[in-house]
Structure formats: C-alpha cells, structure tokens
Design an enzyme around this catalytic site. Sequence first.
Site: not given
Ligand SMILES: NC(=O)c1ccc[n+]([C@@H]2O[C@H](COP(=O)([O-])OP(=O)(O)OC[C@H]3O[C@@H](n4cnc5c(N)ncnc54)[C@H](O)[C@@H]3O)[C@@H](O)[C@H]2O)c1
Length: 283
Positions: A142, A156, A160
């Site tokens: 992230s 968080y 990361k």
């Molecule tokens: N969306 C953003 O702006 C953003 C920014 C920076 C980083 N990220 C990172 O992107 C990645 C994906 O997140 P996203 O934004 O798509 O969010 P999201 O919540 O839409 O998707 C995350 C998925 O991970 C699953 N999950 C949660 N805990 C879990 C576990 N213990 N085992 C297996 N699955 C699990 C959830 O059920 C969900 O389907 C994450 O690592 C998040 O930190 C997202």
Amino acid sequence: MKELRGRVAVVTGGASGIGYALAQRFIAEGMKVVIADIEEKALDEAVASLGADGAQVHGVRTDVSRAEDVEALARATLDRFGGVHVVCNNAGVESGAPFLDIPLNTWEWVLKVNFWGVLHGCRTFLPLLKEQGEGHIVNTASTAAFATGLPTFAPYSVSKFAVHALSENLDIELRTAGEPVGVSLLVPGMTKSRMADAERNRPEGVTPSEAPERRAVLDMIRSAMKNNGLDPSVTADQVVDAILNDRFFVLTHPEETIGAVKARLHSMETGEPSAVRKPSGAQ
Ligand SMILES: NC(=O)c1ccc[n+]([C@@H]2O[C@H](COP(=O)([O-])OP(=O)(O)OC[C@H]3O[C@@H](n4cnc5c(N)ncnc54)[C@H](O)[C@@H]3O)[C@@H](O)[C@H]2O)c1
C-alpha cells in the site's frame, strides 16, 4: 514470465476489490485461476461470476493468517489444475484507533492477515514455483508501506512496511541467485474496493474503535474512494505488465508514493518533523 496463457494463478482476497479484478484480468489472459477468501458467500458468488463464460475458476475458502489454510490452498490448486505459476498474496484488512486505544488483538489481527498471510503465501508457494522452473509472486502492500501519519492507521501501516521489506529482500535474494521466480510489490493508492469496511471480517473479540478521529478518517476514505478511487481493473493491467516484464515496483499512484519517500528523505536530511497525512485522493 513471458507467457500467461494456460498457466495457473492463485489470488488471495480474490472475492472482492483488487483481488477480484486480478482474477478477471488473469482469466482474460487465458489463465486458470484459484481465488481464496475468508468470506464464503462472497467467494461462491465471485467463482460463479468469474466462471460464467466458461473460464476455469476454483474457489478455496482460506484464512491466510493460518499457515495450514495456505498449505491446503496450495494442495487444492495442484489437485485441481496440476501446477501454479502466479501467486498474488493480496488479502488484507485494516483496523485501528488512536495509538493507546488500539487493543493488542487488533494489532494481532491486522499483522496476522496482512504480514503473516503474505509470509505464509511466500513460504508455501515459492518451493513449488522454483521446482517448476518459472513463476511470479505479487505481494500487495500500500502507499501506507511508504507513508506514515494517517491518523489511526498505525497497525495497517506497520503491516505494509513489513510486506515491503519482506518482498524487497526476497526479490533481491532470488535475482542474485538467478532463480526463475520473479517478485513484484503492488503498491496501491486509493482504489475502489470494500477496504473501508474491512472490519466486517474481524475475528470475535476484536472491537472496532468508536473514537471520533477514527470515524472521521474512515468517512474521508469512503468519500475519497467513491470520488477519486482508481478502478481496480487499471491496477490489474499494471500487475500483468509487471509480471510479463519482471518489474518489482507496481505503483498505482506514483506521485503520492514517491512524494512520501521524498518527504521522509527531506525529514532525514533536515531534521524537520514529518507531517500528518490525509487519505490518498482526499480533498
Ligand atoms: N483499496 C485500496 O485503496 C487499497 C489501497 C492500498 C492497499 N490495498 C490493499 O489491497 C488489498 C486488497 O484489498 P481491497 O482494497 O481489494 O479490499 P477488499 O476488502 O475489497 O478485498 C479484500 C479481500 O480480502 C479478504 N480477506 C480478509 N481477510 C482475509 C483472510 N484472513 N484470509 C483470506 N481473505 C481475507 C476479504 O474477504 C476481501 O474479499 C489489501 O491487501 C489492501 O490492504 C487497498
């Protein structure tokens, strides 16, 4: 990797957001895909919609914080598709509060999913990729792996930073040894997903913070995500490009991420303190 068609991808957190978009993009490349997620209903729905046009998609209910679940995921992938080539350690959660209000079990949950989940994925799948003679690991970090100071986001951000350090060390070790396995670090800025509602998956006993600072930051994130969030399909395009060109850093918001690194360098050089950060994309 130079060819994705016919190969097998595993995507954790594949039922939603960035993981779902990665699975969609891999299918478009002609890959077979295994999606792993802790949310069973969302996982079943995602498998049904990803496979609607006849793509080969398999869902495995997995809690990435448990090593045994990730090992079972690898076995299920080999049983179903006979190999594994691309592994996206992408599942992630977010929870926090003002520092002294963060209970230990919140730290444990966020670190176990975001850091240990990635570690389990690397430790479990790397031997299979090496043995096979080709493969690529994509770990999702992230902007928070480079930028601190977003109120209530310490667990968080710590998780990361750890994913960043793990991935960079692994990449250097594999490149130096001439191994046939690439590593990329996906560094998303604000991207449309369900991340602002990550606490939906919190384990029993983990209590979300009611602090006004917490509500304020989550409100800001929800609105930034809605108004300025990147479409995750763009992120997925960048990931495929990085796999095919064996590039380590995948920055969806390079100005913001590189700006954060420059701000730290400035602080190191001048001794000036770091500033509070707003969520990516917030006005
Ligand atoms: N969306 C953003 O702006 C953003 C920014 C920076 C980083 N990220 C990172 O992107 C990645 C994906 O997140 P996203 O934004 O798509 O969010 P999201 O919540 O839409 O998707 C995350 C998925 O991970 C699953 N999950 C949660 N805990 C879990 C576990 N213990 N085992 C297996 N699955 C699990 C959830 O059920 C969900 O389907 C994450 O690592 C998040 O930190 C997202």
